[in-house]
Design an enzyme around this catalytic site. Structure first.
Site, PDB file in Angstrom:
ATOM      1  N   SER A   1      -9.550   1.638   3.046  1.00  0.00           N
ATOM      2  CA  SER A   1      -8.714   2.395   2.148  1.00  0.00           C
ATOM      3  C   SER A   1      -7.673   1.558   1.406  1.00  0.00           C
ATOM      4  O   SER A   1      -7.094   2.037   0.438  1.00  0.00           O
ATOM      5  CB  SER A   1      -7.994   3.482   2.934  1.00  0.00           C
ATOM      6  OG  SER A   1      -7.129   2.899   3.896  1.00  0.00           O
TER       7      SER A   1
ATOM      8  N   LYS B   1       0.856  -1.182   0.000  1.00  0.00           N
ATOM      9  CA  LYS B   1       0.000   0.000   0.000  1.00  0.00           C
ATOM     10  C   LYS B   1       0.896   1.237   0.000  1.00  0.00           C
ATOM     11  O   LYS B   1       1.927   1.252   0.687  1.00  0.00           O
ATOM     12  CB  LYS B   1      -0.882  -0.030   1.254  1.00  0.00           C
ATOM     13  CG  LYS B   1      -1.929   1.071   1.338  1.00  0.00           C
ATOM     14  CD  LYS B   1      -2.773   0.898   2.607  1.00  0.00           C
ATOM     15  CE  LYS B   1      -3.880   1.918   2.715  1.00  0.00           C
ATOM     16  NZ  LYS B   1      -4.716   1.704   3.920  1.00  0.00           N
TER      17      LYS B   1
ATOM     18  N   SER C   1      -9.586  -0.790   7.216  1.00  0.00           N
ATOM     19  CA  SER C   1      -9.025  -0.586   5.874  1.00  0.00           C
ATOM     20  C   SER C   1      -8.338  -1.799   5.257  1.00  0.00           C
ATOM     21  O   SER C   1      -8.007  -1.780   4.074  1.00  0.00           O
ATOM     22  CB  SER C   1      -8.056   0.594   5.881  1.00  0.00           C
ATOM     23  OG  SER C   1      -8.780   1.802   5.917  1.00  0.00           O
TER      24      SER C   1
END
Lengths: 505, 486
Positions: free
Chosen positions: A153, A78, A177
């Site tokens: 996210s 990420k 997330s």
């Protein structure tokens, strides 16, 4: 003969060790898959093809390394995880061209384990959001239906893993997330116990909530990556100084436990196990298809000898409010360092110092990030602190007590709690984005674990009858007992209906 | 009584002070960067102290120990549980957009400092300490004209304690004297280097006036960032006059923050109460609470050295040192400990003190290092003193060889022997030199015999020169007298 990218991480790592194929072949297979799927998905912010190819050549020359469990395996990070010399953007205009000169501790550990970082994945800006629509690099699509959000996210990580671009990806979980996008994209996601994985070099959102964890295609893969990430780090003061599992088992044993019984499941696998079913989670306006899939899992676990126990977490009703107060307070101050003075976006020709701050930040931060900063600033303001932050911190403790009661084995508590990861499956783009509050409410079932710091493993309970989208289920467990979650997760993985290939790609 | 209350003034000045003190640690408060003044800008920084994304703080245990030590020396209660908070504001020299400080609870609370009487103070007033908390310092802005400023973060993250007094000081002189004596104590304990020019100690002073005998405090002005004793006194005295004028004109003093200008010795308004920033303190989630054990606190308490005044007295009264020597040795606990350690191994306080003050400290300052870093153990110092006492080497030779003595690691008599400088006490060997000196200086010899006995030193000096300082002066003395008459 399946393509290499089709294999699980565990299988590809084994094949690499046995020299069935070289690192270059694996990397090329993954890059080809990225090339084929990326135009539809936009799961990656940066694709590190050149660096990965060079690394692959070097590794092939050297040959497999015994002490590197992820030797040669392509993975994604990420884009909130600092990778030395590589652009690390947090999907924000503010950091569009930021290249850290240091590695996050998780990056160090993944590299030392032999992983090849192939991509920095898309996300909601600074991890704020649950749809991956809040990215300055454009939204990511769900591989199961390109018209739907992948969740967030860590939506880029989930979509990338589900679309088989990479064998595993790291995400971060501040309020769900990792777990929510894992549920939305039909993959496995683990939010470790707070303090289990180092936060050093992971751009902070909510410091007392954030945890990095793996998103993978199988529970076994998840355990392998988790074993690499977990463990104390002296650079993170909130890192737990725990080398061992509470039962005294070394980290490596997670893998063995998660992988146990890949063959036929005996009917009494779960005999004696108490699984808590918290009312507050199951009676929170679930869509029919999500409830159906998840209840079906409960039934199957009962069939394996587990006892289902109704559980009450009375303070759960405050969780969402408490979360948005405390996480925003932390986020507001964590983002104060982005001032345009030392790195990142700086306004051109500011009139004065104040203008430098206001212009740099107004142009650098997206709408959602600005909203959270304002929320965080408000709740800490003089005169409001007691009413908001202090009160929230008090309720946070009460919530933890609720969980301690529910999971207290010595007093007849449960081995684990089970609940859906989200009230519904992935929704269509734009359908909720006009209404931030409704989107916040979708975090209802995931934020609680971050408030209490406990671990959660999310995986798919099967496809929803109406939407045809994956429905996520999460296992919540005792602190630092991720092994128990992975064990139970492996059972659920076998009991749940197979998903097949993502329909959107 | 003191001069504060003299004259027609009907106002009493009330002062509370916040002293910011840099701690003497090897590294910064939250990272491993060296804690040192100056250096090329931005050469002592890392991701943590430069506020890079994702960087996290780790507390420096030594800084906590020093804060506890300061607290105990100031009679404070040590809080076994204290917390770091974020204090938010924007400034270019503040890398994280917040300072990491302590609100509640701080590491130490409620202490007492007994001010020794000095010119302009009351008789031994007691100054209550409200609290001591730990925090990190900011970097520095260097303004290059109106359109360009540079930021140097070398200082960012420097460990500090803030010592907050109750409003117990009553004059500018007293406030300055408090800072002076506080500095002396903290330097003695090696908690700070106390370097005011480098900003190792600075203070904010809160000043208000009230009619004598009043119980309520008046409205205060806060004077920021005073970095010398003179400034403290001058700023308070200017402020006294300013507030007095306002009050005597029936006006109201505004609560505000003011800046002192050392050039004009005046203060000017910086910001009013309404403009006071909202720092939005809240517990720093990156740092767990500081949890101390009572055993840890007791250990520090037990190792607190004897107070400097006591030590100085003892050196004068029982060891027979001069006042000045005693004061110099007792200015630093480390130095006094060193002195006492050496003295325990030999028998001449005078000589030990003489070598420390006359040789060791000047040599350290020539080399710009702390005396402890010279690596000259108390045992070696004691041995050198013993050699002097036994007449094996002369003081002159020790002085000449001192630098080599530090570098070589050899004992003083070995070194002297190598160079042929062992003290010659053999009268036979020295007699030749004495006779030669008399013969070479007939005029002086005649004067001496005629009664100018002061010339004894002249002849001894000649012989010493001849023997390169190795002759035993006592023996030479006797020989000169023998040949020229006493």
């Amino acid at each position: 003969m399946p393509e290499i990218y089709d294999l699980s991480l565990s299988r590809v790592a084994e094949g690499l060790r046995n020299k069935e194929y070289g690192v270059s072949e694996v990397v090329e297979s993954a890059l080809a898959r990225i090339e084929a799927t990326e135009p539809k998905l936009n799961a990656c912010i940066s694709i590190l093809a050149d660096a990965a190819r060079e690394q692959a050549v070097r590794m092939d020359k050297q040959g497999p390394q015994k002490n590197q469990p992820l030797w040669g395996v392509p993975v994604g990070f990420k884009d909130v995880i600092c990778l030395k010399g590589s652009r690390t953007t947090c999907a924000s205009r503010f950091l569009e061209n930021f290249r850290p000169f240091y590695d996050a501790e998780v990056a160090v550990r993944m590299k030392e384990a032999g992983a090849v970082v192939l991509a920095k994945t898309n996300m909601d800006e600074f991890a704020m959001g649950s749809t991956t629509e809040n990215s300055c690099f454009g939204r990511t699509a769900n591989p199961w239906d390109l018209e739907r959000v992948p969740g967030g996210s860590s939506g880029g990580s989930a979509a990338s893993v589900a679309a088989k671009q990479v064998f595993a990806a790291l995400g971060s979980d501040t309020g769900g997330s990792i777990r929510q996008p894992a549920g939305f994209c039909g993959c496995v996601g683990l939010k470790p116990t707070y303090g289990r994985v180092s936060r050093y070099g992971v751009v902070a959102f909510g410091s007392s909530f954030d945890q990095v964890g793996p998103l993978t295609r199988t529970v076994e893969d998840c355990a392998r990556v988790f074993a690499v990430l977990a463990g104390p780090d002296a650079k993170d003061s909130t890192s737990a100084r725990l080398d061992l599992h509470p039962e005294g088992l070394p980290e490596q044993d997670f893998v063995a436990k998660a992988g146990r019984g890949r063959s036929e499941e005996p009917a009494d696998t779960l005999k004696g196990m108490k699984i808590g079913v918290p009312d507050e989670f199951w009676e929170s306006g679930l869509t029919a298809e999500v409830e159906e899939r998840c209840r079906d899992i409960l039934k199957k676990l009962e069939g394996q000898g587990a006892t289902l126990v109704p559980v009450s977490l009375p303070n759960q009703k405050y969780a969402l409010a408490v979360y948005y107060i405390m996480a925003s307070a932390e986020a507001g101050t964590n983002l104060a360092r982005f001032d345009g003075v030392r790195y990142g976006r700086r306004a051109e020709n500011p009139a004065d110092l104040l203008d430098l701050y206001v212009s740099s930040r107004s142009r650098g931060f997206g709408e959602e990030v600005q909203r959270r900063i304002m929320l965080g600033t408000f709740v800490l303001s003089s005169g409001y602190y007691d009413a908001y932050y202090r009160k929230a911190a008090q309720i946070r403790r009460l919530l933890l007590r609720d969980f301690e009661n529910a999971l207290d084995l010595e007093r007849g508590g449960c081995h684990a709690l089970l609940a859906p990861t989200s009230p519904c499956a992935a929704w269509k783009f734009g359908s909720l984005s006009a209404d931030p509050l409704t989107v916040y409410k979708m975090d209802l079932l995931t934020v609680t674990l971050n408030l209490v710091g406990l671990p959660g493993l999310a995986l798919s309970a099967g496809l929803g009858r109406e939407s045809g989208m994956p429905a996520g289920i999460q296992i919540m467990g005792r602190p630092f007992d991720e092994a128990a979650l992975l064990r139970l997760g492996a059972v659920i993985e076998r009991l749940a209906p197979g998903l097949g290939e993502p329909a959107g790609i | 009584m003191s001069d504060v209350r003299s004259g027609p003034c009907q106002w009493e000045t009330v002062i509370g002070l916040e002293a910011h003190v840099h701690l003497r640690t090897a590294s910064k408060l939250f990272c491993a960067c060296p804690n040192k003044f100056g250096g090329e800008p931005n050469t002592r920084i890392c991701p943590v102290c430069s506020g890079m994304p994702g960087a996290l703080p780790v507390i420096n245990g030594r800084a906590v120990a020093l804060a506890v030590q300061a607290g105990l020396a100031l009679g404070c209660a040590v809080n076994l549980h204290s917390l770091f908070s974020r204090k938010s504001y924007f400034y270019p020299d503040l890398p994280n957009g917040f300072q990491t400080s302590q609100l509640e609870p701080p590491v130490c609370s409620s202490g007492l400092f007994r001010l020794e009487a000095s010119g302009g103070t009351r008789v031994n007033p007691e100054i209550r300490i409200n609290r001591i908390h730990l925090e990190d310092d900011a970097g520095k802005c260097i303004h290059m004209g109106s359109s360009c400023s540079m930021v140097d973060l070398n200082r960012a993250g420097t460990p500090m304690i803030e010592i907050v007094t109750e409003p117990d000081l009553r004059s500018g002189a007293e406030a300055a004297e408090f800072m002076r004596q506080l500095r002396k104590l903290l330097m003695y304990l090696d908690i700070t280097d106390g370097n005011m020019e480098e900003g190792s100690m600075r203070c904010d002073v809160n000043v208000s006036l009230r009619p004598f005998g009043a119980k309520e405090y008046g409205t205060r002005a806060e004077l920021k960032n005073l970095n010398s004793f003179i400034s403290v006194r001058a700023a308070v005295e200017f402020e006294e006059e300013r507030q007095k004028e306002i009050l005597e004109a029936q006006g109201a003093v505004e609560q505000e923050t003011r800046l002192f200008d050392p050039e004009s010795c005046t203060t000017r308004a910086m910001r009013s109460k309404e403009d006071a920033p909202d720092y939005r303190y809240f517990p720093n989630p990156d740092l767990p609470p500081i949890i101390l054990t009572q055993a840890f606190v007791d250990k520090i308490h037990g190792s607190l050295p004897e107070r400097p005044e006591k030590r100085r007295e003892r050196y004068v009264e029982t060891l027979g040192l001069h006042d000045e020597e005693a004061s110099l040795l007792a200015a630093s606990a480390a130095l006094a400990d060193y002195f006492e350690a050496a003295l325990a191994l030999c028998s001449s306080p005078k000589r030990v003190a003489g070598l420390i003050l006359g040789e060791l400290l000047p040599e350290a300052s020539r080399r710009s290092v702390a005396f402890a870093d010279l690596g000259f153990s108390p045992a070696r110092l004691a041995h050198t003193v013993t050699m002097l006492e036994q007449g094996k080497v002369s003081l002159k030779v020790v002085q000449d060889l001192f630098s080599e003595l530090l570098d070589s690691g050899e004992s003083v008599e070995k070194l002297a022997e190598k160079k042929g400088l062992l003290q010659v006490s053999d009268a036979g060997a020295l007699e030749q030199a004495v006779l030669a000196a008399i013969e070479a200086n007939p005029a002086e010899a005649a004067d001496y015999r005629a009664g100018k006995k002061k010339l004894l030193a002249f002849f001894v000096g000649r012989v010493m020169r001849e023997t390169k300082g190795a002759g035993n002066p006592a023996v030479i003395n006797e020989l000169v007298k023998k040949h020229l008459g006493a």
